[in-house]
Each structure stands twice: as structure tokens, then as C-alpha cells.
Design a protein around this motif. Structure first.
Motif, PDB file in Angstrom:
ATOM      1  N   GLU A 286       0.827  -1.203   0.000  1.00  0.00           N
ATOM      2  CA  GLU A 286       0.000   0.000   0.000  1.00  0.00           C
ATOM      3  C   GLU A 286       0.865   1.258   0.000  1.00  0.00           C
ATOM      4  OE1 GLU A 286      -2.510  -0.483   3.368  1.00  0.00           O
ATOM      5  OE2 GLU A 286      -3.966  -1.759   2.319  1.00  0.00           O
ATOM      6  N   ALA A 287       1.986   1.198   0.733  1.00  0.00           N
ATOM      7  CA  ALA A 287       2.890   2.354   0.766  1.00  0.00           C
ATOM      8  C   ALA A 287       3.443   2.655  -0.628  1.00  0.00           C
ATOM      9  CB  ALA A 287       4.039   2.092   1.743  1.00  0.00           C
ATOM     10  N   LEU A 288       3.747   1.613  -1.400  1.00  0.00           N
ATOM     11  CA  LEU A 288       4.231   1.828  -2.771  1.00  0.00           C
ATOM     12  C   LEU A 288       3.137   2.425  -3.638  1.00  0.00           C
ATOM     13  CD1 LEU A 288       6.298  -1.435  -3.292  1.00  0.00           C
ATOM     14  CD2 LEU A 288       7.195   0.881  -3.014  1.00  0.00           C
ATOM     15  N   GLN A 289       1.896   1.973  -3.493  1.00  0.00           N
ATOM     16  CA  GLN A 289       0.790   2.544  -4.260  1.00  0.00           C
ATOM     17  C   GLN A 289       0.578   4.015  -3.888  1.00  0.00           C
ATOM     18  OE1 GLN A 289      -2.282  -0.327  -3.278  1.00  0.00           O
ATOM     19  NE2 GLN A 289      -2.206  -1.198  -5.341  1.00  0.00           N
TER      20      GLN A 289
ATOM     21  N   TRP B 183       1.158   9.657  -5.348  1.00  0.00           N
ATOM     22  CA  TRP B 183       1.751  10.970  -5.094  1.00  0.00           C
ATOM     23  C   TRP B 183       2.591  11.431  -6.276  1.00  0.00           C
ATOM     24  CZ3 TRP B 183       7.072  11.648  -4.942  1.00  0.00           C
ATOM     25  CH2 TRP B 183       7.513  12.925  -4.566  1.00  0.00           C
ATOM     26  N   ALA B 184       3.322  10.481  -6.911  1.00  0.00           N
ATOM     27  CA  ALA B 184       4.182  10.832  -8.042  1.00  0.00           C
ATOM     28  C   ALA B 184       3.393  11.076  -9.319  1.00  0.00           C
ATOM     29  CB  ALA B 184       5.217   9.728  -8.267  1.00  0.00           C
ATOM     30  N   GLY B 185       2.081  10.802  -9.299  1.00  0.00           N
ATOM     31  CA  GLY B 185       1.246  11.076 -10.453  1.00  0.00           C
ATOM     32  C   GLY B 185       1.110   9.935 -11.440  1.00  0.00           C
ATOM     33  N   PHE B 186       1.468   8.717 -11.029  1.00  0.00           N
ATOM     34  CA  PHE B 186       1.427   7.579 -11.954  1.00  0.00           C
ATOM     35  C   PHE B 186       0.305   6.593 -11.634  1.00  0.00           C
ATOM     36  CE2 PHE B 186       5.829   9.060 -11.992  1.00  0.00           C
ATOM     37  CZ  PHE B 186       6.050   9.194 -13.366  1.00  0.00           C
ATOM     38  N   TYR B 187      -0.420   6.805 -10.543  1.00  0.00           N
ATOM     39  CA  TYR B 187      -1.418   5.827 -10.107  1.00  0.00           C
ATOM     40  C   TYR B 187      -2.640   6.561  -9.596  1.00  0.00           C
ATOM     41  CZ  TYR B 187      -3.338   1.776  -7.561  1.00  0.00           C
ATOM     42  OH  TYR B 187      -4.140   0.762  -7.103  1.00  0.00           O
TER      43      TYR B 187
ATOM     44  N   TRP C  48       6.508   4.830 -14.052  1.00  0.00           N
ATOM     45  CA  TRP C  48       7.483   5.458 -13.158  1.00  0.00           C
ATOM     46  C   TRP C  48       8.898   5.039 -13.542  1.00  0.00           C
ATOM     47  CZ3 TRP C  48      11.236   3.565  -9.882  1.00  0.00           C
ATOM     48  CH2 TRP C  48      11.821   4.499  -9.015  1.00  0.00           C
ATOM     49  N   GLN C  49       9.085   3.783 -13.894  1.00  0.00           N
ATOM     50  CA  GLN C  49      10.412   3.322 -14.317  1.00  0.00           C
ATOM     51  C   GLN C  49      10.887   4.085 -15.549  1.00  0.00           C
ATOM     52  OE1 GLN C  49       9.337  -0.855 -14.629  1.00  0.00           O
ATOM     53  NE2 GLN C  49      10.701  -1.415 -12.934  1.00  0.00           N
ATOM     54  N   ALA C  50       9.996   4.249 -16.512  1.00  0.00           N
ATOM     55  CA  ALA C  50      10.378   4.964 -17.735  1.00  0.00           C
ATOM     56  C   ALA C  50      10.758   6.405 -17.430  1.00  0.00           C
ATOM     57  CB  ALA C  50       9.225   4.911 -18.740  1.00  0.00           C
ATOM     58  N   ALA C  51       9.967   7.051 -16.572  1.00  0.00           N
ATOM     59  CA  ALA C  51      10.233   8.451 -16.252  1.00  0.00           C
ATOM     60  C   ALA C  51      11.528   8.626 -15.480  1.00  0.00           C
ATOM     61  CB  ALA C  51       9.067   9.025 -15.441  1.00  0.00           C
ATOM     62  N   ASN C  52      11.974   7.581 -14.782  1.00  0.00           N
ATOM     63  CA  ASN C  52      13.183   7.681 -13.976  1.00  0.00           C
ATOM     64  C   ASN C  52      14.375   6.958 -14.592  1.00  0.00           C
ATOM     65  OD1 ASN C  52      12.571   8.967 -11.060  1.00  0.00           O
ATOM     66  ND2 ASN C  52      10.751   7.925 -11.833  1.00  0.00           N
ATOM     67  N   GLY C  53      14.247   6.553 -15.843  1.00  0.00           N
ATOM     68  CA  GLY C  53      15.389   6.000 -16.560  1.00  0.00           C
ATOM     69  C   GLY C  53      15.687   4.552 -16.271  1.00  0.00           C
ATOM     70  N   PHE C  54      14.715   3.825 -15.731  1.00  0.00           N
ATOM     71  CA  PHE C  54      14.911   2.406 -15.475  1.00  0.00           C
ATOM     72  C   PHE C  54      14.280   1.575 -16.597  1.00  0.00           C
ATOM     73  CE2 PHE C  54      14.735   4.189 -11.086  1.00  0.00           C
ATOM     74  CZ  PHE C  54      16.029   3.846 -10.699  1.00  0.00           C
TER      75      PHE C  54
ATOM     76  N   ARG D 120      12.316   0.363  -5.535  1.00  0.00           N
ATOM     77  CA  ARG D 120      11.329   0.634  -4.492  1.00  0.00           C
ATOM     78  C   ARG D 120      11.881   1.637  -3.481  1.00  0.00           C
ATOM     79  NH1 ARG D 120      10.538  -5.119  -4.908  1.00  0.00           N
ATOM     80  NH2 ARG D 120      11.726  -5.469  -2.987  1.00  0.00           N
ATOM     81  N   ALA D 121      13.154   1.458  -3.135  1.00  0.00           N
ATOM     82  CA  ALA D 121      13.786   2.389  -2.202  1.00  0.00           C
ATOM     83  C   ALA D 121      13.847   3.792  -2.794  1.00  0.00           C
ATOM     84  CB  ALA D 121      15.194   1.908  -1.838  1.00  0.00           C
ATOM     85  N   GLU D 122      14.128   3.892  -4.102  1.00  0.00           N
ATOM     86  CA  GLU D 122      14.198   5.199  -4.751  1.00  0.00           C
ATOM     87  C   GLU D 122      12.824   5.855  -4.803  1.00  0.00           C
ATOM     88  OE1 GLU D 122      15.205   8.612  -6.942  1.00  0.00           O
ATOM     89  OE2 GLU D 122      16.246   7.302  -5.529  1.00  0.00           O
ATOM     90  N   LEU D 123      11.787   5.092  -5.117  1.00  0.00           N
ATOM     91  CA  LEU D 123      10.428   5.639  -5.157  1.00  0.00           C
ATOM     92  C   LEU D 123      10.037   6.186  -3.790  1.00  0.00           C
ATOM     93  CD1 LEU D 123       7.617   6.116  -6.360  1.00  0.00           C
ATOM     94  CD2 LEU D 123       7.111   3.701  -5.915  1.00  0.00           C
TER      95      LEU D 123
END
Length: 581
Positions: A161-164, A169-173, A192-198, A209-212
Motif C-alpha cells: 500500500e505504501a508503494l501505491q 503521489w508521483a502522479g502515476f497511479y 514510473w520506471q520509464a520516467a526515472n530512466g529504469f 522501491r527504495a528510490e520511489l
């Protein structure tokens, strides 16, 4: 480039294998949402670092990366530049497949170039190297998709739930926070991966997950958020300890005030009591400066919340009654910092816990004032004047001065009122309460002409409501007209205060002769004696009321009552009029 230590370069040279046999990778150091921002940042990095390149990531994002390097070289460059502070701590190894069209340097095409050697020092040679110093610990390589799924399977429902929440919050969900990683959550992870270069796998690795979560919690950096246990108040709560510090106990509050430049305050609410006490606290809080009148609020049988939204700050108060204890908190935070305020508020609500103990009513500081409640300033109106009721609906006649530039107008019991008439030339205003009132009395206008030097009195809130009831000032009728012969004025011989303006001027029997006007010097700028005041003639007021379709009570009888009776009767139809910013 002089930044990399000679010892590190020596190791890099020794460890480097043939480029043709290794994968080409990059060190991604930033991502920007616009091309202009990305070009500016690439230019800034290129002034200090070699091998700076910029690529499109898709989705409107642009990456800044160093390279291309062999994998071993890239990992060493990542370590050393991080340790030196040359690149952000969240920089990471990226692959060519993550990047699109190159935009920096202009016209370059680094994708078709082999891996380059890592930056070398012009002054360092292997022969002159001292014994190599230990290198910073190398971070493990990121997980494969299979490993990521395996580590993800170990997450608790709360972790999911914390990841969701962070993705939302980041605007992806934008779906429900349910801890279920379905198609919507997977798509948001990939975005989110695409926006952050992953690599866009739709499954976040442990490092991702730690970076998010790091991004999500970055807004709280610098607040010193930690749980504070206040045994006196009987409350545990997460508090921004770098922003506020304990100041004092002032029943029923524990005051934590600003410790630096950020004007923030936390109040812990703690007192014994029942529902009546809770309801009383709810009412009292709304009279304080820290709770602006604008904003949502609600009271239940065992709890309440108050949100006050002012131009400079926002306050949030909540309290609950449990087992005879009322406990809660207030957060006061600067306006315009909503993201940080709401995130902090959420952490405070989530961490709030009751422990044994409540504040003692004897805990009151020596700083006491009629303008303070438990060390907090009472919200005061911009201007307070008097007025009087002229019908059973609670319609009020007052001075025009009382309604100038008001954001809102209230009567003595806090009832808000609207302006039906404002005539600055006559100095008269007429107000209609927004909710029904039941005045103790209503004014009766005197139609008979009073005799000169007869007794008169003015009822008014001389001290702006501080006494809680109107006072009555006695004097005489000095003239039926103004100093310049104005027929709609009466000159009075009595002393008044500014708060009396707008109050009724009555004869010896309590009938209204007119309305007291604010004191002012005459047109020539001469100072009038203190006992010279003027009232607007009752006939002029009646004429304005008739235009509004309001029928006021009148009489022709000239009576006389004792001063005590007159004071009571005039006070019953006199009201306080407050003008608020």
C-alpha cells in the motif's frame, strides 16, 4: 579532469578489460521534465565533468548521463563521483536501451561509439602511485526481473500500500490503495520506471522501491520528524523537531513553538472532561487567532476537527473524547506549503497515541490577559460598534462606519449579518442577520418632538464588547439641530466612547430619538468639547427603513421611567456589531 584520485585511476586501469568484450553502460545522474531544463543541467555538468551526454527518455522526460563506459569502469566512476559529491547520491547504472534520441552534445551520436576510458588524471602514473587506499564499498548490481518478483513477494500488505501511495503521489497511479498489484499498479510502475530512466518491466526492484519511497519522503527532509513522548500531556506523536520545540504548558495545551525561521506551531490538547467540555473546547478554539473563520469544520458526539485557512497560515485541529480524557493536537503551518503540510499532517495523525496522563488545570502561566486563552490570542474584530434591533427578525440599525471594508459582519452572539443599506452621507447602515434571532427587545421610535435640555441617554458597547453587555450614558438634549442648523441632526451634551457609535439615543421613557454618530471634528477642523456629540434624527432613519419596506414601531407618548428600568430596556434592544478582516 582532476577530480578522480590517482589511486582510483590506477585500479581502474588495472581492472579494465577489452571494451569489445564488455557491455556498454552509462551513469545516469539526472532526469528533467523539459528539454530546456535538461540542456541547462547538461551544460552545467559538462563544465566540471567529462563524457556528459543527454538523451530523451520518452514521456516528456530527458536524462543526463555519463559515458559510455564498460560496466566495471561505470561502477567505479559511480562510486567515486558519488563519494566526491560530483553527482547526486541517487545516480545509477543505466543501459543504452533505456535511452532515445540524443540531445546533448548537439549533433553527437554517442550510442554508436564504443565504451570510452574512464576519466584519467594528467599527473598520476602507476610508477608514482603510493599504496592504493581502500575504495568505497561497491553497491550490489540491481536485481533481475525474476529476483525483483521474488523480493516483491516478501512485502507485507502495508508495504504494498505504501508503494501505491507513493506512485499516486508521483502522479502515476489513480486507483484504490488496496495493496493488490494488478494491471493498473503494474502499468503505473512501468510508467514510473520509464520516467526515472529504469528498464520498464512493471516490477520494481528493491533499489527502485527504495528510490520511489525516497522521492516520496524527500518532502519531509529537514523537518527532523520523530516521535515525541510528552508524559505530562499523555500523548505520543511524530513532530517536526527541527522546526518546533517545547515552550510551555498552558492548560489545556502543551505549546511547541517555532525554533527557527519557519513560523510553525504544534499544540497538544490534553484535559479531562465529558461531552460538554469537548463542545466548549470546540467553541473556544474558534474564537482564537490561530483558527481563522474560513475553512471546513465538524463536531461529532465524541470528536471534532477545525481547519482554519488564513492568508498567511493554515491550522488543523482535531480532538477526541475517550474514557473521560480529551486529547488531540493542532498543527499551524505557513500557507503555500501544502504538499509538505499535508504529508506532515498525515504522519502526525498516523503516529498519534494516547498514554497515561492529562494536563493539570493548575498549569497556567503568569502571563494572563483578557485577550488570551491558555496563552493563545483571541481573534479580535477590526472594528466594534453598537447597533439596535428594530423588528422581531433581528434587523439592526447601526452606523455606516461599522460596515466599511468588512470581510464579514457579526452581531454580539456571533451571528453573521448582511448589509441591506449603507448610506455614508447619513451615516446609517441597516443589517439583516443570516439566521433567525430572538431579540430581548426591539426599539420604538419617538415621533413627538422632545423639549430642549430634556434628559437623554445612549446605550452602547462603549468598550467594544469587553464587558459583555451594553452600558448606558446619561446626558441632555442640547439642540434639535446640528451646529450648522442641520435638521436631521440632534446635538447632545454627554460624553461617549468610539464603541458607542451606532447605539440608540433614547428619551427619559426609553423611546428612540435617533442614532449616535461617530465623533468627528467640525468642517473647519476645530476640536469639539468632549461632551458634544450628535445623533441622526429618528425621522431620517424611519424614512430609510420605509424605503426598504421595513415597518418599525413608533410612539407619540412621552413617558419617564427610572434609570434602572431605562438601562435594562435600552440594553435589551442594543447589540454589538463587529467588523472582521
Amino acid at each position: 579532469m582532476q577530480r578522480i584520485l590517482a589511486t582510483v585511476l590506477f585500479v581502474l586501469i588495472a581492472l579494465r578489460a577489452a571494451v569489445a568484450q564488455e557491455d556498454v553502460v552509462w551513469v545516469q545522474i539526472e532526469a528533467q521534465p523539459t528539454l530546456a531544463e535538461a540542456e541547462a543541467r547538461a551544460r552545467a555538468y559538462a563544465a566540471d565533468l567529462p563524457d556528459v551526454n543527454g538523451f530523451s527518455l520518452g514521456g516528456g522526460w530527458y536524462a543526463i548521463a555519463l559515458g559510455p563506459y564498460a560496466r566495471n569502469d561505470a561502477e567505479q566512476v559511480l562510486q567515486v563521483y558519488r563519494a566526491e559529491g560530483s553527482i547526486p547520491r541517487d545516480s545509477f547504472i543505466a543501459f543504452s536501451r533505456n535511452f532515445g534520441q540524443q540531445f546533448w552534445p548537439v549533433g553527437a551520436n554517442a550510442m554508436n561509439q564504443p565504451a570510452t576510458n574512464a576519466p584519467q588524471s594528467d599527473t598520476a602514473t602507476a610508477a608514482s602511485e603510493p599504496e592504493p587506499t581502500p575504495l568505497p564499498e561497491v553497491q550490489p548490481a540491481d536485481e533481475t526481473p525474476r529476483e525483483a518478483r521474488a523480493s516483491e513477494a516478501q512485502l507485507s500488505r502495508e508495504d504494498r500500500e505504501a508503494l501505491q501511495i507513493a506512485l499516486k503521489w508521483a502522479g502515476f497511479y489513480d486507483a484504490a490503495i488496496d495493496g493488490a498489484f494488478g494491471r493498473g499498479t503494474r502499468n503505473s510502475m512501468a510508467a514510473w520506471q520509464a520516467a526515472n530512466g529504469f528498464e520498464t518491466t512493471g516490477v520494481l526492484t528493491t533499489l527502485q522501491r527504495a528510490e520511489l519511497l525516497r522521492q516520496y519522503n524527500a518532502v519531509l527532509d529537514g523537518l527532523g520528524l520523530r516521535v515525541v513522548r510528552d508524559d505530562v500531556a499523555g500523548i505520543e506523536i511524530a513532530m517536526p523537531t527541527e522546526i518546533v520545540e517545547f515552550e510551555k504548558y498552558e492548560y489545556p495545551f502543551a505549546h511547541y513553538t517555532a525554533s527557527g525561521d519557519l513560523p510553525a506551531t504544534v499544540l497538544l490538547i490534553s484535559q479531562k472532561g465529558g461531552q460538554d467540555t469537548l463542545f466548549g473546547l470546540y467553541d473556544i478554539m474558534q474564537t482564537l487567532e490561530i483558527v481563522p473563520p474560513e475553512g471546513p469544520r465538524n463536531r461529532e458526539n465524541d470528536s471534532f476537527f477545525l481547519i482554519g485557512q488564513g492568508p498567511d497560515f493554515v491550522s488543523h485541529t482535531e480532538a477526541r473524547l475517550e474514557d473521560g480524557d480529551i486529547k488531540g493536537f493542532t498543527l499551524i503551518w505557513p500557507a503555500g506549503d501544502e504538499e509538505r503540510r499535508t504529508r506532515l499532517l498525515g504522519e502526525m495523525q498516523k503516529s498519534f497515541a494516547r498514554i497515561d496522563g492529562t494536563l493539570n488545570p493548575a498549569q497556567i502561566s503568569e502571563e494572563q490577559s483578557i485577550d488570551l486563552v491558555s496563552g493563545l490570542e483571541i481573534r479580535k474584530p477590526k472594528l466594534s460598534r453598537s447597533g439596535f434591533y428594530i423588528d422581531r427578525q433581528g434587523t439592526v440599525v447601526t452606523t455606516s462606519e461599522a460596515v466599511q471594508g468588512c470581510a464579514r459582519i457579526t452581531l454580539e452572539d456571533g451571528t453573521e449579518a448582511d448589509i441591506l443599506l449603507d448610506d455614508p452621507a447619513l451615516g446609517i447602515a441597516v443589517l439583516l442577520p443570516r439566521s433567525g434571532l430572538a431579540p430581548l427587545g426591539i426599539a420604538t421610535f419617538q415621533r413627538s418632538t422632545p423639549r430642549l435640555q430634556s434628559d437623554v441617554a445612549v446605550a452602547g458597547y462603549s468598550y467594544g464588547g469587553m464587558l459583555g453587555a451594553p452600558t448606558v450614558t446619561f446626558g441632555t438634549l442640547a439642540d434639535l439641530n446640528g451646529l450648522q442648523g442641520e435638521e436631521t441632526l440632534k446635538r447632545l451634551a454627554l460624553s461617549t466612547l468610539p464603541g458607542d457609535a451606532g447605539g440608540p439615543v433614547v428619551d427619559a421613557g426609553g423611546a428612540v430619538l435617533g442614532m449616535l454618530l461617530p465623533r468627528s471634528d467640525d468642517t473647519a477642523g476645530r476640536n469639539l468639547p468632549e461632551d458634544v456629540n450628535f445623533a441622526r434624527h429618528g425621522s431620517a432613519i424611519l424614512a430609510e427603513l420605509e424605503k426598504l419596506g421595513i415597518q418599525a414601531q413608533t410612539t407619540d407618548a412621552v413617558n419617564q421611567v427610572d434609570p434602572e428600568t431605562l438601562t435594562t430596556e435600552a440594553g435589551n434592544f442594543t447589540t454589538l456589531v463587529n467588523c472582521w478582516d
